[in-house]
Structures are given as C-alpha cells and as structure tokens.
Design an enzyme around this catalytic site. Sequence first.
Site, PDB file in Angstrom:
ATOM      1  N   LYS A  54       0.748  -1.179  -0.087  1.00 35.04           N
ATOM      2  CA  LYS A  54      -0.041  -0.147   0.021  1.00 35.04           C
ATOM      3  C   LYS A  54       0.655   1.238  -0.026  1.00 35.04           C
ATOM      4  O   LYS A  54       1.957   1.006   0.306  1.00 35.04           O
ATOM      5  CB  LYS A  54      -0.963  -0.209   1.130  1.00 35.04           C
TER       6      LYS A  54
ATOM      7  N   TYR B   5      14.544  30.723   6.307  1.00 32.96           N
ATOM      8  CA  TYR B   5      13.555  31.474   6.611  1.00 32.96           C
ATOM      9  C   TYR B   5      13.652  31.713   8.361  1.00 32.96           C
ATOM     10  O   TYR B   5      13.648  30.586   9.064  1.00 32.96           O
ATOM     11  CB  TYR B   5      12.085  30.978   6.368  1.00 32.96           C
TER      12      TYR B   5
END
Length: 392
Positions: free
Chosen positions: A45, A277
Amino acid sequence: MNETPTRVRETPMRARALVDLAALRANVRTLKARAPRAQLMAVVKANAYGHGAVQCARAAREAGAEWVGTATPDEALALRAAGDRGRLMCWLWTPGGPWREAIEADVDVTVSGLWALAEIAEAVRAAGRPARVQLKIDTGLGRNGCQPDDWPELIAAAREAEEAGLLKVTGVWSHFACADEPGHPSIQAQLRVFRDAVAYAERQGIEPEVRHIANSPATLTLPETHFDLVRTGIAMYGVSPSPEVGTPQELGLKPVMTLSAYLASVKRVPGGHGVSYGHHYVTPAPTTLALVPVGYADGIPRAGSGTGPVLVGGKWRTVAGRVAMDQFVVDLGGDTARVGEEAVLFGPGDRGEPTAEDWARATGTIAYEVVTRISNRVPRVYVGENVDGYTE
C-alpha cells in the site's frame, strides 16, 4: 567562488531514492522463515511505503510471497494493470467503489459491513462471476471491521450470498492495535476475540482459505498469531516496526531505501549570518554552508528543521535552520565540500549514514512515515533486480 562538480553522473539528478530489491527479497525470505507454516502477504500500500509498488510486489513474489496486499482498490487495480497475476487483496472500501472492476480482476475484497455485501451483490450480477470476499472482524483496534455484536448478522448474510452463488468467503481476518508493544494486554485480548470470531464463522458453514491477524511485529515476535497467513508491511522494507521490537540488524532485516541528494551550492559565509527562513539558525563564526536541494515538497519533514541528520563528507551534519519547500542547509563548520557531492539523508546505516529511525527520532514521528512520505519528485532508482525476471 567558482565550483565544479566532483564527478559527472551518467544520469544527473537533484536527488534519488535508491531502492535495493535484492535486500527486499532477502527480507521477505527472512520473514517467511519466521512464519514457516503460514503464507506471506507482501503489503505494498501507499506505493509500497514509498518504495514503488509494482517493483516491490514483483520482487516480493520472486522471494516467495504468496499474496500481495493493498489498502485501496485503485492500488490493487494498478498492480493488475502492470501485470501482477498472483493472489491480491485490498481492504479499504467506500460506497460506490470499483467492486465490479475488482471482481473481474480476481482481487479479494474485504467486507466489514452489510452495505458492502449489498454493493458486491450488484457488482457480481454486472460482472457475471462470483466475488472473492474476506470478512474483517474488529477485535479491538477500533477502525474498520465488523463489531463482534454484529458478527453473527454479517456471517449469516455472507453465508446466504455464498449459497446464492454470489461470492466465496476466502478469508477471515483482523488487525492488531499494539503488536509493536511487546506484552501489551490488548494483544491477547484481541487474539481471543479473533479465535472466537473464526470459530463462530466456521460453525455457521464458512470455510475460509486463510485466517490472518499478524502484521509485521506479530510476524516477528508472536508465532501463536500466524494462523494461515501473515501480512508484512514495514518489515519487508527493512524498517523495524518499533524500537521495542528490535533494530533491523537484530531482526535480520536490511533497510531497502537510501535517500540522497547532491549539493547545489557550497559557500563561505561570515559569522552572524542568518540561515533560511526566520533566521532560526545564525552562524556562530565564519563557516561553510552547503545547500541540499530537497525539502518538504520532496517529503523531508519540516519538523527536521534544526534537528535532521545528514551525512556529508563522511560526517554527520544537522539541518541548519528551517527546511524549506525545496531545499535546506547544513553547516559544514571547518570542513569543505564541492558542488555535486552526495549528501545522504538516510539509508541502511552501514556506511555511517543516518537511518530512517534516526530521522524519526529527530522529528518526533515513526520510521513508517519517514519512508512513506518521500514524494514522487524524488526519482526511484532500482538496483538488485532479478535478471531472471518475474516469477509468480
């Protein structure tokens, strides 16, 4: 500062996830040896936990996996479209799902409630062939699965549909909540509920081909839970289900994915220079900064800002400042590097690089998430493929 790459790669890449299919096959064989009397389902999955569903399903079958499992029907149908022809099960259905397509593709579908049986009956009539159905009992996880109080009604409806030729019940199954916590009291409680549910179904005439509840940690540590089939997900990729169960090395497993990027910039900066940042990191002295060209759009956790480990130049470094969408910085201190040099974020650890578990600890998550979240912006490069090709 003019920089030149340290080497020219045949296929220039910003980053890559190297997937070792030979290691995956070895892991499957190790897991099969842990459950010698049971069949093994290779769970692929979420694009095989980020490793590549088609390639990993093929490698797992080459190593002896009798089943492949997916969460969604779309995942299962994609495997069929890619040529997979072995036993295949999917379990996460919603109303209106592609029942007919799954039935026509010989996919075993999971049923947890009467609504699903009703939709299957309609799809069977359209497909003109019976469905293969696995009934799921909620033994205590509290997610999908039929509640024990509703189990008799579901069994009765399934038997009626079997007798009408609409379906064959091929399995009865469930899922553990805490198998990755050795000794947790819920394990034995769930096992009792599961045994009772299987026994009741069989008394009512259900004859499942496989009964299964064991996931990766149960496969590794709880032989009494193996029944007819074990479902191995994260362990197949060489990642431990939890530190309490053991390290990959202790479990005889090898991590399959190595995530690398290639430095896009190397430059000297003065002390007091802000980095990324918010300037949450400021250089304490003149130093060398290296730019690693991957970020949270590639699946690198933003929570790794200031904590994530990276191997550059044979030494562990730590993400300096914030992880941005496409890039982050490491402070090399007094060391140097060159543009194009490899930065290894995680791998097996046998070259001194961090592992997925190291990233999990650094970011407050689990290794499952670390490998699964690597996005499709990062090319998968496969090594260790079986030259003899696909074997079912």
